[in-house]
Design an enzyme around this catalytic site. Sequence first.
Site, PDB file in Angstrom:
ATOM      1  CB  CYS A  37       4.318   9.478  -8.311  1.00  0.00           C
ATOM      2  SG  CYS A  37       3.398   9.632  -6.768  1.00  0.00           S
ATOM      3  CD  GLU A  68       6.855  10.290  -5.058  1.00  0.00           C
ATOM      4  OE1 GLU A  68       6.024  10.282  -4.133  1.00  0.00           O
ATOM      5  OE2 GLU A  68       7.498   9.283  -5.374  1.00  0.00           O
ATOM      6  CB  CYS A  98       4.090   4.621  -7.120  1.00  0.00           C
ATOM      7  SG  CYS A  98       2.897   5.964  -7.205  1.00  0.00           S
ATOM      8  CG  ASN A 152       4.075   8.978   2.762  1.00  0.00           C
ATOM      9  OD1 ASN A 152       4.882   9.654   3.373  1.00  0.00           O
ATOM     10  ND2 ASN A 152       3.940   7.688   2.994  1.00  0.00           N
ATOM     11  CB  CYS A 175       2.640   9.367  -3.533  1.00  0.00           C
ATOM     12  SG  CYS A 175       2.267   7.633  -3.786  1.00  0.00           S
TER      13      CYS A 175
END
Length: 158
Positions: free
Chosen positions: A113, A73, A110, A60, A71
């Site tokens: 993502c 991901e 999240c 992140n 983020c």
Amino acid sequence: MKKSIHLEYEVIQKENFSAEEQKLYLAASEIRKKAYAKYSHFAVGCALLMEDGNIVVGNNQENAAFPSGTCAERSAIFWAKSNFPNLKVLSIFIIGGPEDDSKSVITSPCGACRQSLLQYEIEQNQNISLYFSSYDGNAIKVNSIQHLLPFSFDGSEL
Ligand code: THU
């Protein structure tokens, strides 16, 4: 008419990781240490196993204007797909928690993502295994991003 959705997932501890899972866990742990989490102090690392065996990582990256951060991901998958657009992603390992490891928390991706990851799973027409874990290796595994985003907006509506 009532209907329900069944979700299958696996709970795995570090001690039981396969060699491949262990490799991804270590890659996600390492990149997590380099996260730029200046505001939340919540560090996340993400490792993707590509179909050629290479591992792509991301973490992140926060910003003073909070929504401008990204983020782990999405850092990882956007880099992977920018550089290797034709390589499939086989699995994804996410590790998150307070950057000082003061608490062991399983960090699930999240919503934004999930949506971003799902796009590539649909595009490649092959499931992606997703692991999300605490820093000390308590992990949950699902066999498809779809499982984490039922009733998704997948572009077929457009
Ligand atoms: N974060 C991720 O990197 N991945 C997630 O799926 C959950 C949240 C980051 C965003 C932000 O930098 C910090 O964790 C706290 O929300």
